[in-house]
Design an enzyme around this catalytic site. Structure first.
Site, PDB file in Angstrom:
ATOM      1  N   CYS A 101       0.822  -1.204   0.000  1.00 36.21           N
ATOM      2  CA  CYS A 101       0.000   0.000   0.000  1.00 36.21           C
ATOM      3  C   CYS A 101       0.864   1.266   0.000  1.00 36.21           C
ATOM      4  CB  CYS A 101      -0.991  -0.031   1.161  1.00 36.21           C
ATOM      5  SG  CYS A 101      -2.368   1.124   0.933  1.00 36.21           S
ATOM      6  N   HIS A 203      -3.677  -4.840   0.663  1.00 37.22           N
ATOM      7  CA  HIS A 203      -3.143  -5.248   1.966  1.00 37.22           C
ATOM      8  C   HIS A 203      -3.246  -6.771   2.138  1.00 37.22           C
ATOM      9  CE1 HIS A 203      -2.224  -1.537   4.241  1.00 37.22           C
ATOM     10  NE2 HIS A 203      -3.121  -0.983   3.438  1.00 37.22           N
ATOM     11  N   GLU A 205      -1.616  -8.744   3.956  1.00 33.01           N
ATOM     12  CA  GLU A 205      -1.445  -9.217   5.335  1.00 33.01           C
ATOM     13  C   GLU A 205      -2.782  -9.456   6.014  1.00 33.01           C
ATOM     14  OE1 GLU A 205      -1.596  -4.711   5.818  1.00 33.01           O
ATOM     15  OE2 GLU A 205      -0.971  -6.180   4.309  1.00 33.01           O
TER      16      GLU A 205
END
Length: 229
Positions: A101, A203, A205
């Site tokens: 990001c 994102h 994660e």
């Protein structure tokens, strides 16, 4: 491998989801605070196997030769300096860089690319700041064949989550675009001449537990950090 931290006026901090995902992928995460001296940047880059540039606030447009527009958000100049110099040093050493990001934007600005300061006013588009849980994949991206991202994904179209109002406008010299959103917004960039340098606008994660591509991205990064030159 090092993970850059968020910062405010009083503290530096890091969401545990980054380190948790690195650990699940077989890596050993180390949090990197804001660095203020080039000699410390160089020492860290020599010591660590790879660099993960995390998400966060906007980037000062001074780094790509622009003045701020009304839609620019909060900037953290000390963090910008730290991460841009870290990115440059890791790439110079041909060590893996995975940028997420804001990190994707930092990576692009560090090497001469430009950014949209505010997509809403500069590039009317689909919803890139989703109003859904962070684990929800909200829009599609198209991945270009022959890219590092395509070799990891094994497909040309996937869905990703989205929490940004800035994005890469022009990719940096020597970099290439590897995916786009349906509205044409660049969703990832990479550096073909390096061992592993990949920036993604979403994102992963937050979706690595439920999405195979997200998990594969972290696994590929950890593998690149672990493999000999």
């Amino acid at each position: 491998m090092g993970i850059t931290c968020y910062m405010n006026e009083e503290q530096v901090y890091l969401g545990h989801v980054y380190s948790d995902t690195i650990l699940r992928s077989g890596g050993l995460p180390v949090a990197i605070p804001v660095i203020r001296e080039l000699q410390d940047v160089e020492q860290l880059a020599e010591t660590l196997d790879g660099l993960l540039l995390s998400g966060g606030e906007d980037i000062d447009p001074e780094w790509y030769g622009e003045d701020p527009i009304p839609g620019l958000g909060t900037v953290t100049p000390a963090r910008d300096w730290s991460e841009i110099h870290l990115a440059r040093r890791f790439l110079a050493l041909n060590k893996p860089v995975f940028a997420i990001c804001r990190g994707c934007q930092v990576l692009n600005a560090a090497f001469g690319g430009s950014l949209y300061q505010d997509l809403g006013s500069q590039h009317p588009s689909i919803q890139h700041a989703q109003k859904a849980p962070r684990s929800h994949r909200s829009h599609k991206i198209t991945i270009l064949e022959g890219t590092l991202l395509h070799s990891i994904a094994g497909t040309e179209q996937v869905k990703v989550n989205s929490f940004h109002h800035q994005a890469v406008k022009q990719e940096a010299p020597g970099f290439r675009v590897s995916s786009r959103a349906p509205d044409g917004v660049i969703e990832s960039v990479e550096h073909p001449g390096s061992k592993f340098v990949l920036g993604v606008q979403w994102h992963p994660e937050h979706t690595a537990l439920t999405d195979s591509l997200s998990a594969k991205l972290f696994e590929a990064f950890v593998q690149a950090c672990s493999s000999p030159d």
